[in-house]
Design a protein around this motif. Sequence first.
Motif, mmCIF file in Angstrom:
data_model
loop_
_atom_site.group_PDB
_atom_site.id
_atom_site.type_symbol
_atom_site.label_atom_id
_atom_site.label_comp_id
_atom_site.label_asym_id
_atom_site.label_seq_id
_atom_site.Cartn_x
_atom_site.Cartn_y
_atom_site.Cartn_z
ATOM 1 N N ASP A 48 -44.055 -45.653 -123.772
ATOM 2 C CA ASP A 48 -44.430 -46.884 -123.778
ATOM 3 C C ASP A 48 -44.402 -47.577 -125.117
ATOM 4 N N LEU A 49 -43.503 -48.703 -124.785
ATOM 5 C CA LEU A 49 -42.955 -49.349 -126.122
ATOM 6 C C LEU A 49 -44.095 -50.309 -126.682
ATOM 7 N N LYS A 50 -45.111 -50.650 -126.006
ATOM 8 C CA LYS A 50 -46.280 -51.370 -126.363
ATOM 9 C C LYS A 50 -47.374 -50.640 -127.407
ATOM 10 N N LYS A 51 -47.163 -49.282 -127.131
ATOM 11 C CA LYS A 51 -47.881 -48.321 -127.654
ATOM 12 C C LYS A 51 -47.173 -47.816 -129.000
ATOM 13 N N LYS A 52 -45.866 -48.088 -129.026
ATOM 14 C CA LYS A 52 -44.954 -47.901 -129.885
ATOM 15 C C LYS A 52 -44.400 -46.259 -130.052
ATOM 16 N N GLU A 53 -44.475 -45.769 -128.652
ATOM 17 C CA GLU A 53 -44.180 -44.241 -128.602
ATOM 18 C C GLU A 53 -42.856 -43.954 -128.969
ATOM 19 N N ASN A 54 -42.226 -44.920 -129.252
ATOM 20 C CA ASN A 54 -40.611 -44.573 -129.649
ATOM 21 C C ASN A 54 -40.406 -44.491 -131.339
ATOM 22 N N ILE A 55 -41.539 -44.822 -132.134
ATOM 23 C CA ILE A 55 -41.527 -44.643 -133.474
ATOM 24 C C ILE A 55 -42.028 -43.166 -133.863
ATOM 25 N N THR A 56 -41.504 -42.247 -133.489
ATOM 26 C CA THR A 56 -41.787 -40.850 -133.810
ATOM 27 C C THR A 56 -40.531 -39.978 -134.428
ATOM 28 N N ASP A 57 -40.599 -39.085 -135.095
ATOM 29 C CA ASP A 57 -39.666 -38.302 -135.381
ATOM 30 C C ASP A 57 -38.970 -37.559 -134.432
ATOM 31 N N GLU A 58 -39.834 -37.206 -133.395
ATOM 32 C CA GLU A 58 -39.252 -36.708 -132.145
ATOM 33 C C GLU A 58 -38.241 -37.296 -131.470
ATOM 34 N N TYR A 59 -38.660 -38.772 -131.107
ATOM 35 C CA TYR A 59 -37.731 -39.683 -130.183
ATOM 36 C C TYR A 59 -36.710 -39.982 -131.119
ATOM 37 N N ALA A 130 -43.268 -60.289 -129.410
ATOM 38 C CA ALA A 130 -43.642 -59.756 -130.707
ATOM 39 C C ALA A 130 -45.113 -59.586 -131.291
ATOM 40 N N LYS A 131 -45.666 -60.570 -130.792
ATOM 41 C CA LYS A 131 -47.221 -60.357 -131.211
ATOM 42 C C LYS A 131 -47.928 -59.389 -130.378
ATOM 43 N N LYS A 132 -47.301 -58.779 -129.481
ATOM 44 C CA LYS A 132 -48.323 -58.023 -128.724
ATOM 45 C C LYS A 132 -47.764 -56.364 -129.191
ATOM 46 N N ILE A 133 -46.656 -56.178 -129.807
ATOM 47 C CA ILE A 133 -46.303 -54.936 -130.387
ATOM 48 C C ILE A 133 -46.281 -55.095 -131.822
ATOM 49 N N ARG A 134 -47.011 -55.598 -132.471
ATOM 50 C CA ARG A 134 -47.018 -55.929 -133.875
ATOM 51 C C ARG A 134 -47.333 -54.807 -134.378
ATOM 52 N N LYS A 135 -46.677 -54.068 -135.528
ATOM 53 C CA LYS A 135 -46.717 -52.822 -136.052
ATOM 54 C C LYS A 135 -47.975 -52.950 -137.178
ATOM 55 N N SER A 136 -48.744 -52.126 -137.237
ATOM 56 C CA SER A 136 -49.736 -51.910 -138.374
ATOM 57 C C SER A 136 -48.772 -51.601 -139.600
ATOM 58 N N GLU A 139 -47.288 -47.972 -139.240
ATOM 59 C CA GLU A 139 -46.332 -48.054 -138.382
ATOM 60 C C GLU A 139 -45.107 -48.516 -139.178
ATOM 61 N N GLN A 140 -45.072 -49.652 -139.780
ATOM 62 C CA GLN A 140 -43.961 -50.430 -140.211
ATOM 63 C C GLN A 140 -43.462 -49.396 -141.276
ATOM 64 N N VAL A 141 -44.002 -48.551 -142.255
ATOM 65 C CA VAL A 141 -43.485 -47.789 -142.987
ATOM 66 C C VAL A 141 -42.794 -46.650 -142.103
ATOM 67 N N LYS A 142 -43.453 -46.249 -141.122
ATOM 68 C CA LYS A 142 -42.757 -44.998 -140.671
ATOM 69 C C LYS A 142 -41.542 -45.534 -139.754
ATOM 70 N N TYR A 143 -41.605 -46.786 -139.324
ATOM 71 C CA TYR A 143 -40.216 -47.239 -138.608
ATOM 72 C C TYR A 143 -39.036 -47.542 -139.716
ATOM 73 N N ASP A 144 -39.469 -47.804 -140.775
ATOM 74 C CA ASP A 144 -38.519 -48.435 -141.747
ATOM 75 C C ASP A 144 -37.824 -46.801 -142.442
ATOM 76 N N SER A 145 -38.792 -45.911 -142.442
ATOM 77 C CA SER A 145 -38.320 -44.555 -142.685
ATOM 78 C C SER A 145 -37.493 -44.086 -141.837
ATOM 79 N N LEU A 146 -37.637 -44.219 -140.523
ATOM 80 C CA LEU A 146 -36.793 -43.522 -139.472
ATOM 81 C C LEU A 146 -35.494 -44.279 -139.063
ATOM 82 N N GLN A 147 -35.678 -45.855 -139.180
ATOM 83 C CA GLN A 147 -34.567 -46.484 -138.731
ATOM 84 C C GLN A 147 -33.390 -46.452 -139.808
#
Length: 253
Positions: A48-59, A130-136, A139-147
């Motif tokens: 679920d991209l709107k729940k940002k389930e892709n932003i995990t170490d596992e995925y 963009a507005k519907k999946i805005r990161k907290s 979440e932004q810190v997590k994304y930046d660390s993974l990407q």
Amino acid sequence: MVVIVPSNKSVESLQGLHLYHGAISNCSMRVRMTLVEKGLEWTSHHIDLKKKENITDEYFGINPNGLVPTLIDDGVVHIESNDIIDYLDATYPEPSLRVTDNDAMMRWLHLAAAIHIPACKPYVYATKIAKKIRKSAAEQVKYDSLQKNEELKRFHSKHAGDKEFSTSDLEKATAVLDACFTKLEVTLENQDWIMGDRFSLADISWVPLYFVISGCGFSFDKFPNIKAWAAAFEDRESYREGILRWCPDFSRV
């Protein structure tokens, strides 16, 4: 063909076809359509991209870009949707989704891939997502660390926090889309499918773009051939099962 060695080793033991995909992802749509067209059995792993389930170490351990779709075939990991549908058709050749002029068909797949980040993503994000999946902030810190993909990091930095895509970003994306759909409109003059009278991977690659972009408000009124081409998909099981089952109406996303 893009094959990667995952850091998440758990997926290497998976048997058969497994698809990690997003309901609203146009890239996922084309892979789901291909699986249906080929009559292949597959196991769904919905992200679920709107729940940002892709932003995990596992995925990110499965797909290092954190994108969907990801196909796993007997433990081998494939990424990039147009490469995936080409792989599926080559590996499971019946029924074939190729044409005599395979090089010309592949140019359509490559064009769809080439405009994804420069045009499709900015148009979809700027107009709807963009507005519907805005990161907290977390979440932004997590994304930046993974990407680790710098192109994707630059793209997502444009809507991080309170930022929004600029008018210039939207205008550039619209211009690219308009040019590409003009090319498609001309190609479809006096023929049913992109490659002529035979349905192919080229059609599968492009109809999700039509579905998503039109759902974001892009007008196809000046493209009657494209509208007629898109309407013909309504009779195909792959369109109903690969797109409408997961995302009945993108304008309501």
